[in-house]
Design a protein around this motif. Structure first.
Motif, short mmCIF file in Angstrom:
data_model
loop_
_atom_site.label_atom_id
_atom_site.label_comp_id
_atom_site.label_asym_id
_atom_site.label_seq_id
_atom_site.Cartn_x
_atom_site.Cartn_y
_atom_site.Cartn_z
N ARG A 102 -3.22 2.67 -0.46
CA ARG A 102 -2.12 3.33 0.27
C ARG A 102 -2.28 4.85 0.27
N GLU A 124 -5.16 5.79 2.55
CA GLU A 124 -4.76 5.60 3.95
C GLU A 124 -3.80 6.70 4.38
N GLU A 129 -8.81 3.56 6.75
CA GLU A 129 -7.87 2.93 7.67
C GLU A 129 -7.80 1.45 7.37
N ARG A 130 -6.67 0.91 7.70
CA ARG A 130 -6.37 -0.50 7.45
C ARG A 130 -6.36 -1.20 8.80
N TYR A 150 -10.33 -2.94 5.20
CA TYR A 150 -10.26 -1.49 5.03
C TYR A 150 -11.62 -0.90 5.35
#
Length: 122
Positions: free
Chosen positions: A59, A62, A68-69, A81
């Motif tokens: 988290r 990101e 990035e997810r 990811y």
């Protein structure tokens, strides 16, 4: 002292460095530099990390735009990811820090031994 030469780390920089260079981030980024990974792949690649710590690390990375997810439409739905272009720019400065550490480990070990010996005699 000339303030242009003064070494200062401002609070926003310190917070960012704390988040990117924390206990688990470098291990996670190292894996994601190689290939995109699903959550459980990262858990297996960094076996010491707990699920809670991995979730928090992902988290933070990101949020900072370093990874990035991606939700993959499979059954069941999966999340993958990957490192972002911004995240890839971290590699050169981290490599410099790692090279510095490698070059200076002997001197650092001697300094630690001297410090510990001095602390033990106090």
């Amino acid at each position: 002292m000339d303030t242009d030469d003064e070494f200062r780390i401002e609070l926003p920089h310190r917070e960012l460095l704390d988040q990117i260079l924390d206990k688990w981030s470098l291990s996670v980024l190292n894996e994601l530099c190689e290939r995109p990974c699903r959550f459980n792949e990262l858990r297996r690649a960094v076996p010491q990390i707990t699920q809670k710590s991995l979730t928090a690390t992902l988290r933070r990375l990101e949020r900072n735009g370093v990874i990035e997810r991606e939700v993959v439409s499979t059954r069941p739905v999966a999340v993958r990811y990957r490192i972002t272009p911004l995240g890839k720019t971290l590699r050169p400065p981290v490599d410099v820090l790692l090279a510095w550490a490698s070059e200076n480990m002997t001197a650092i070990a001697r300094a630690r031994e001297a410090f510990d010996a001095q602390a033990g005699s106090d």
